[in-house]
Motif scaffolding. Structure first.
Motif, PDB file in Angstrom:
ATOM      1  N   GLY A  61      45.746 -26.663 -38.233  1.00 56.22           N
ATOM      2  CA  GLY A  61      45.717 -27.899 -39.003  1.00 56.22           C
ATOM      3  C   GLY A  61      45.003 -29.038 -38.286  1.00 56.22           C
ATOM      4  O   GLY A  61      44.438 -28.856 -37.201  1.00 56.22           O
ATOM      5  N   PRO A  62      45.066 -30.227 -38.866  1.00 54.49           N
ATOM      6  CA  PRO A  62      44.344 -31.390 -38.320  1.00 54.49           C
ATOM      7  C   PRO A  62      45.117 -32.142 -37.234  1.00 54.49           C
ATOM      8  O   PRO A  62      44.624 -33.150 -36.725  1.00 54.49           O
ATOM      9  N   CYS A  63      46.315 -31.665 -36.887  1.00 54.08           N
ATOM     10  CA  CYS A  63      47.136 -32.372 -35.901  1.00 54.08           C
ATOM     11  C   CYS A  63      47.097 -31.657 -34.552  1.00 54.08           C
ATOM     12  O   CYS A  63      46.943 -30.443 -34.496  1.00 54.08           O
ATOM     13  N   ASN A  64      47.265 -32.430 -33.491  1.00 60.13           N
ATOM     14  CA  ASN A  64      47.263 -31.902 -32.124  1.00 60.13           C
ATOM     15  C   ASN A  64      48.490 -32.373 -31.379  1.00 60.13           C
ATOM     16  O   ASN A  64      48.891 -33.533 -31.504  1.00 60.13           O
ATOM     17  N   ILE A  65      49.053 -31.468 -30.577  1.00 61.43           N
ATOM     18  CA  ILE A  65      50.214 -31.820 -29.761  1.00 61.43           C
ATOM     19  C   ILE A  65      49.796 -32.057 -28.323  1.00 61.43           C
ATOM     20  O   ILE A  65      48.880 -31.392 -27.816  1.00 61.43           O
ATOM     21  N   PHE A  66      50.452 -33.020 -27.700  1.00 67.73           N
ATOM     22  CA  PHE A  66      50.242 -33.318 -26.293  1.00 67.73           C
ATOM     23  C   PHE A  66      51.583 -33.199 -25.570  1.00 67.73           C
ATOM     24  O   PHE A  66      52.628 -33.540 -26.113  1.00 67.73           O
ATOM     25  N   SER A  67      51.534 -32.741 -24.335  1.00 62.87           N
ATOM     26  CA  SER A  67      52.745 -32.546 -23.530  1.00 62.87           C
ATOM     27  C   SER A  67      53.117 -33.827 -22.800  1.00 62.87           C
ATOM     28  O   SER A  67      52.484 -34.879 -22.967  1.00 62.87           O
ATOM     29  N   CYS A  89      47.704 -36.838 -35.675  1.00 62.65           N
ATOM     30  CA  CYS A  89      47.012 -36.200 -36.793  1.00 62.65           C
ATOM     31  C   CYS A  89      45.673 -36.904 -36.986  1.00 62.65           C
ATOM     32  O   CYS A  89      45.594 -38.121 -36.931  1.00 62.65           O
ATOM     33  N   GLY A  90      44.636 -36.110 -37.171  1.00 58.01           N
ATOM     34  CA  GLY A  90      43.307 -36.680 -37.218  1.00 58.01           C
ATOM     35  C   GLY A  90      42.766 -36.823 -35.809  1.00 58.01           C
ATOM     36  O   GLY A  90      43.185 -36.123 -34.878  1.00 58.01           O
ATOM     37  N   GLU A  91      41.879 -37.754 -35.629  1.00 55.49           N
ATOM     38  CA  GLU A  91      41.202 -37.934 -34.347  1.00 55.49           C
ATOM     39  C   GLU A  91      42.081 -38.706 -33.364  1.00 55.49           C
ATOM     40  O   GLU A  91      42.519 -39.817 -33.653  1.00 55.49           O
ATOM     41  N   ALA A 106      51.577 -40.062 -33.865  1.00 56.80           N
ATOM     42  CA  ALA A 106      52.297 -40.135 -35.136  1.00 56.80           C
ATOM     43  C   ALA A 106      53.741 -39.694 -34.957  1.00 56.80           C
ATOM     44  O   ALA A 106      54.636 -40.156 -35.659  1.00 56.80           O
ATOM     45  N   VAL A 107      53.967 -38.773 -34.022  1.00 51.79           N
ATOM     46  CA  VAL A 107      55.302 -38.255 -33.727  1.00 51.79           C
ATOM     47  C   VAL A 107      55.498 -38.293 -32.212  1.00 51.79           C
ATOM     48  O   VAL A 107      54.589 -37.906 -31.461  1.00 51.79           O
ATOM     49  N   LEU A 131      54.615 -49.384 -32.464  1.00 52.80           N
ATOM     50  CA  LEU A 131      53.350 -48.649 -32.560  1.00 52.80           C
ATOM     51  C   LEU A 131      53.009 -48.462 -34.040  1.00 52.80           C
ATOM     52  O   LEU A 131      53.755 -47.791 -34.759  1.00 52.80           O
ATOM     53  N   PRO A 132      51.918 -49.009 -34.528  1.00 56.22           N
ATOM     54  CA  PRO A 132      51.595 -48.871 -35.946  1.00 56.22           C
ATOM     55  C   PRO A 132      51.424 -47.417 -36.397  1.00 56.22           C
ATOM     56  O   PRO A 132      51.720 -47.087 -37.540  1.00 56.22           O
ATOM     57  N   SER A 133      50.964 -46.551 -35.507  1.00 60.34           N
ATOM     58  CA  SER A 133      50.705 -45.154 -35.868  1.00 60.34           C
ATOM     59  C   SER A 133      51.967 -44.302 -35.942  1.00 60.34           C
ATOM     60  O   SER A 133      51.974 -43.253 -36.590  1.00 60.34           O
ATOM     61  N   LEU A 134      53.048 -44.725 -35.277  1.00 59.53           N
ATOM     62  CA  LEU A 134      54.231 -43.875 -35.158  1.00 59.53           C
ATOM     63  C   LEU A 134      54.982 -43.771 -36.476  1.00 59.53           C
ATOM     64  O   LEU A 134      55.329 -44.782 -37.091  1.00 59.53           O
ATOM     65  N   ARG A 135      55.251 -42.532 -36.891  1.00 58.42           N
ATOM     66  CA  ARG A 135      55.975 -42.267 -38.136  1.00 58.42           C
ATOM     67  C   ARG A 135      57.316 -41.585 -37.890  1.00 58.42           C
ATOM     68  O   ARG A 135      58.227 -41.683 -38.702  1.00 58.42           O
ATOM     69  N   GLU A 136      57.431 -40.833 -36.765  1.00 62.31           N
ATOM     70  CA  GLU A 136      58.661 -40.091 -36.507  1.00 62.31           C
ATOM     71  C   GLU A 136      58.979 -40.119 -35.014  1.00 62.31           C
ATOM     72  O   GLU A 136      58.084 -40.052 -34.177  1.00 62.31           O
ATOM     73  N   TYR A 137      60.279 -40.219 -34.729  1.00 65.92           N
ATOM     74  CA  TYR A 137      60.777 -40.230 -33.360  1.00 65.92           C
ATOM     75  C   TYR A 137      61.921 -39.237 -33.294  1.00 65.92           C
ATOM     76  O   TYR A 137      62.834 -39.278 -34.121  1.00 65.92           O
ATOM     77  N   VAL A 138      61.870 -38.317 -32.336  1.00 62.57           N
ATOM     78  CA  VAL A 138      62.844 -37.237 -32.236  1.00 62.57           C
ATOM     79  C   VAL A 138      63.517 -37.294 -30.866  1.00 62.57           C
ATOM     80  O   VAL A 138      62.837 -37.319 -29.837  1.00 62.57           O
ATOM     81  N   LEU A 139      64.854 -37.303 -30.883  1.00 53.31           N
ATOM     82  CA  LEU A 139      65.644 -37.289 -29.653  1.00 53.31           C
ATOM     83  C   LEU A 139      66.407 -35.969 -29.592  1.00 53.31           C
ATOM     84  O   LEU A 139      67.111 -35.621 -30.542  1.00 53.31           O
ATOM     85  N   ILE A 140      66.269 -35.250 -28.484  1.00 55.38           N
ATOM     86  CA  ILE A 140      66.887 -33.938 -28.335  1.00 55.38           C
ATOM     87  C   ILE A 140      67.825 -33.954 -27.135  1.00 55.38           C
ATOM     88  O   ILE A 140      67.409 -34.248 -26.015  1.00 55.38           O
TER      89      ILE A 140
END
Length: 196
Positions: A61-67, A89-91, A106-107, A131-140
């Motif tokens: 897909g168009p999204c990339n994950i970073f560690s 997501c995106g560039e 975004a996440v 952060l204007p781009s942030l849509r989701e925040y996950v706490l584990i």
């Protein structure tokens, strides 16, 4: 945060120059450089498994994950922080040609530690929300099956908490889900006391 702030303030350029040469990670908060604490084996396994799960789901897909190696800069607050995982997501947008400081996640995913949980839930999340781009925040959580998912809806953040190992947390912004059984696949929790 865990460590005490340094006694002198630094400019963002000074911080980046020092950080890019450092042997360990430091965050930049209000002009101060703050050392990050180490991680436990549970923390590291969870973070790696989350990255692996999301990488697999995002593969075509168009999204990339970073560690956790990718630094995030918040242009609104001026902070530089590290998360356990971030997705764009995106560039991807980077601060400069070094491509080591992300501007538009975004996440963001954080694995909670006893020494940083209050910071991750409080001050760090408050800064991330700007952060204007942030849509989701996950706490584990790392000491029990527990994933908290915050989804931006206009000016509000909707919380969903999941504690069932057979359940999953949907990440609609990126079209993925985190199955708790996979998140905690290599984590052994202590047995509850007898009679509980």
């Amino acid at each position: 945060m865990v460590a005490a702030k340094a006694t002198r303030q630094y400019t963002p350029a000074e911080y980046l120059a020092l950080e890019r040469q450092a042997d360990y990670k430091n965050e930049y908060i209000d002009g101060y450089i703050v050392a990050m604490s180490g991680v436990t084996s549970h923390h590291d396994r969870i973070a790696l498994d989350v990255c692996g799960e999301l990488r697999e789901q995002l593969r075509d897909g168009p999204c990339n994950i970073f560690s956790s190696a990718m630094r995030v800069r918040n242009l609104v607050t001026g902070r530089y922080t590290y998360s356990d995982a971030s997705v764009v997501c995106g560039e991807p947008e980077f601060e400069d040609d070094e491509l080591d400081t992300l501007l538009n996640p975004a996440v963001i995913v954080e694995v909670l530690s006893p020494s940083t949980e209050a910071y991750d839930r409080g001050d760090k999340f408050a800064a991330y929300r700007r952060l204007p781009s942030l849509r989701e925040y996950v706490l584990i959580a790392q000491d029990r099956p527990s994933v908290e998912h915050y989804l931006r809806q206009g000016q509000q953040w909707l919380l969903t908490a999941v504690t069932d190992l057979d359940a999953a947390v949907a990440l609609p912004t990126i079209g993925c889900e985190l199955r708790l059984a996979e998140v905690y696949r290599r984590v052994r929790f202590p047995d509850p006391p007898a009679g509980v």
